[in-house]
Scaffold this active site. Structure first.
Site: not given
Ligand SMILES: Cc1cc2nc3c(=O)[nH]c(=O)nc-3n(C[C@H](O)[C@H](O)[C@H](O)COP(=O)(O)OP(=O)(O)OC[C@H]3O[C@@H](n4cnc5c(N)ncnc54)[C@H](O)[C@@H]3O)c2cc1C
Length: 484
Positions: A34, A45-46, A274, A375
Site C-alpha cells: 500500500k 524487524a531488528q 516480554r 514471527s
Molecule cells: C520494530 C519491530 C521489530 C521486530 N522485530 C522482530 C524480530 O526481531 N523477530 C521477529 O520474528 N519478529 C519481529 N517483529 C515482528 C515481525 O517483523 C512482523 O510481525 C512480521 O515481519 C510481519 O510481517 P508481515 O509480512 O505479516 O507484515 P508486514 O511486514 O507489516 O507487511 C505488511 C504489508 O502489507 C501491506 N498492506 C497493508 N494493508 C494493505 C492494503 N490495504 N493494500 C495493500 N497493501 C497493504 C503493507 O504495505 C506491507 O507491504 C518486529 C516488528 C517490529 C515492528
C-alpha cells in the site's frame, strides 16, 4: 477494465514476498504494497529469526517447549510443530536468496539469546535482520518474471465472485482499478496503529482484517495483543524498539528509583518473556507512583554495542543517548497481534481460496503471547505452506476461468471527517494497554461502536483516510468486543 491474475497477494512484507517467491512460477502473480515496498513491520524487524539448524546442540523440542511456555500453553500444537520443524528449511532458503546471517570467526552462526528462549537460537543480521531479509527477497521478486509488483496500491475492497475474487485497488492515491484472481492471499501485517505507542510501521492499520471479515472469513483471538517492554521513550508514536537481545547481552531494567526490580515479579528477571516484563513494569510503576523506566547497558563495552547493535546505537545517538554510558528511557508499547484471520495449517481462511499469512493471520503458533523471533519464522513457514497449497491445487484442478467484474467501491461523497484515528488510539491506549482496565473497556467500546456505525452508514469518498479510519475502528471494535 479488470486485470486478471491467478493469485493476488495483498502485502509485501516478508510474508507476501516469500509467498510470491514460492508459488509455481507458471502462475501469474500480482503483489501489492500500500506504500513503498520498504515500509513494513518486516523491514523494521531488528532482533532476528528463531530456528534450530541441523548440527546444533539445541533441539526443536526445546524450541517447541519454549514457545508453549511463552504462549501460556494456548498454542495450536500441530501448527507449532510445523513451525519449529520446517523453519530451518526456510531459513536455509533465505540464505539461498542471499540473506547474510552474522557468523562467528570460526564460521558458526552468531546466535543471540532472547527473552523466553532457553538456548541462544536467534539468527540475525546485526540488529537490522528484517531490512536484510526484505532487501534480498525484494531483489529476488524483481527478477521473477511471473510476479507483477504494484507499489502505492492500496486494496480498498475485496469481493467474492464466481470462481474467485475481485479487488478494488487505489493506485497512487488517485485511481481505482479492479483486479481479479482465483486465489487471494492477505499478508497485510499488524494493527499497531490502533495505539498511541507502538513499534509498528505506518502501514499497520489492520486493513486485511477488515477485508477478510467483510468477505465473511472467521477471526480469532483479536484481543491477544502483545506489548513490548522496551520501546525507546522519546515521546514519539512509533517507538524505536530496543531489542530483547540487549537484555540477553546483559542490560538490566531499572525502575524510577534506578533499582533492578524484575526478579521480584519473575525468577527469570531480565530474560522473562516480554508480556511478563511489560506487566511487571506497569505494576512497578503503580507501586512507586512513577512510571519512568530505564535500560542500563553501562556494563557493556562501547565497541561491543556498536558492533552488535549498530542500528540501535546510531538511532539512540541521534537522540543524544550514548547506549553504554547513559540510562536509556524505555516504556512498554504495542508490538504484535497474536490473533487475526483464522486459518488452517495450509493458511486457508474459512472462505475457500482466501488465504492469510503473517501478522494478520491466526495460525495459533504463538498461543496468547509470541516468543521472540517466532514471527518472522511464522511468516516464512506458513507462506511456504500457502504457496505449496495454491500451486498443488493449480496443478491438480487447473486454473478456473475468471469473469469480468469491474468491482470498484462506489465513490459516495466527500472526505471522511478528521479525528477518527486519533480518537480510537486514545481510547485503546487508556482502556486496553498491557493490563486492561475493565471499566474503561466498557466506555470505550460504546464510543467505538458509535464511530463504527458512523463510518459504515456515512457517505464518504473511498480513499486512504477513509479506509484506514474504518480499518482501525474495526480492529478496536473487535478487540474490545472480545474482552467485554
Ligand atoms: C520494530 C519491530 C521489530 C521486530 N522485530 C522482530 C524480530 O526481531 N523477530 C521477529 O520474528 N519478529 C519481529 N517483529 C515482528 C515481525 O517483523 C512482523 O510481525 C512480521 O515481519 C510481519 O510481517 P508481515 O509480512 O505479516 O507484515 P508486514 O511486514 O507489516 O507487511 C505488511 C504489508 O502489507 C501491506 N498492506 C497493508 N494493508 C494493505 C492494503 N490495504 N493494500 C495493500 N497493501 C497493504 C503493507 O504495505 C506491507 O507491504 C518486529 C516488528 C517490529 C515492528
Amino acid at each position: 477494465m479488470q486485470q486478471n491474475f491467478d493469485v493476488i497477494i495483498v502485502g509485501a512484507g516478508i510474508s507476501g514476498l516469500y509467498t510470491a517467491l514460492n508459488l509455481d512460477p507458471k502462475l501469474r502473480v500480482l503483489l501489492l504494497s500500500k506504500k513503498s515496498l520498504v515500509l513494513s513491520n518486516s523491514a523494521s524487524a531488528q532482533g532476528g529469526v528463531a530456528a534450530v539448524l541441523e548440527g546444533s546442540a539445541d533441539s526443536t523440542d526445546s524450541h517447541f517447549n519454549d514457545s508453549l511456555i511463552a504462549g501460556g500453553f494456548k498454542n495450536n500444537t500441530e501448527a507449532l510443530k510445523i513451525l519449529v520443524t520446517q523453519g530451518p528449511r526456510d531459513v536455509r532458503r533465505l540464505m539461498d536468496f542471499g540473506v547474510a546471517f552474522d557468523r562467528n570467526p570460526d564460521g558458526s552462526f552468531d546466535l543471540e539469546l532472547e527473552g523466553g528462549h532457553s538456548h541462544p537460537r536467534i539468527l540475525h543480521h546485526q540488529d537490522a535482520t528484517g531490512r536484510e531479509i526484505t532487501a534480498k527477497l525484494i531483489a529476488a521478486v524483481e527478477l521473477s518474471r511471473n510476479i507483477t509488483v504494484w507499489e502505492n496500491a492500496m486494496v480498498c475492497g475485496l469481493k467474492q465472485v464466481q470462481n474467485g475474487f475481485s479487488l478494488d485497488i487505489l493506485r497512487n492515491e488517485e485511481d481505482h482499478v479492479a483486479a481479479g484472481c482465483y486465489a487471494c492471499v492477505l499478508a497485510t501485517g499488524g494493527i499497531g496503529r490502533v495505539y498511541e505507542h507502538t513499534t509498528n510501521s505506518a502501514a499497520a492499520t489492520g486493513d486485511g482484517i477488515l477485508l477478510a471479515s467483510g468477505a465473511g472469513a472467521k477471526l480469532r483471538h483479536m484481543s491477544w495483543v502483545q506489548f513490548h517492554p522496551t520501546g525507546f521513550n522519546d515521546g514519539r508514536r512509533e517507538c524505536l524498539l530496543i531489542p530483547e537481545a540487549v537484555r540477553g547481552a546483559g542490560a538490566v531494567l531499572l525502575n524510577a528509583e534506578r533499582q533492578q526490580f524484575l526478579s521480584h515479579y519473575d525468577p527469570r528477571a531480565e530474560l522473562a518473556p516480554r508480556d511478563v516484563v511489560s506487566k511487571a513494569m506497569v505494576e512497578e510503576g503503580r507501586r512507586l507512583g512513577d512510571s519512568r523506566f530505564y535500560l542500563d547497558f553501562t556494563g557493556a563495552e562501547e565497541a561491543y554495542a556498536r558492533e552488535h547493535f549498530p542500528t540501535t546505537f546510531a538511532r539512540l545517538a541521534e537522540s543524544g543517548i550514548a547506549m553504554t554510558e547513559d540510562m536509556i528511557p524505555v516504556c512498554p508499547c504495542q508490538h504484535y497481534l497474536m490473533g487475526g484471520i483464522d486459518v488452517d495449517l495450509n493458511g486457508e481462511s474459512s472462505v475457500d481460496n482466501l488465504y492469510a499469512v503473517g501478522e494478520c493471520a491466526h495460525t495459533g503458533v504463538h498461543g496468547s503471547n509470541r516468543l521472540a523471533g517466532n514471527s518472522m519464522l511464522e511468516d516464512l513457514v506458513f507462506a511456504h505452506q500457502i504457496a505449496d497449497e495454491i500451486s498443488r491445487r493449480a496443478e491438480n484442478q487447473g486454473r478456473p476461468v475468471l469473469g469480468e467484474f469491474h468491482f470498484c467501491e462506489e465513490e459516495l461523497g466527500g472526505p471522511v471527517p478528521k479525528g477518527f484515528r486519533t480518537e480510537v488510539r486514545a481510547l485503546m491506549q487508556k482502556s486496553y494497554f498491557v493490563i486492561p482496565d475493565p471499566v474503561r473497556v466498557v466506555d470505550s467500546f460504546e464510543r467505538i461502536r458509535e464511530m463504527r456505525s458512523v463510518l459504515e452508514k456515512g457517505k464518504y469518498r473511498v480513499d486512504r483516510d477513509y479506509m484506514e479510519a474504518k480499518a482501525l475502528v474495526n480492529v478496536a471494535y473487535l478487540i474490545l468486543k472480545e474482552v467485554l
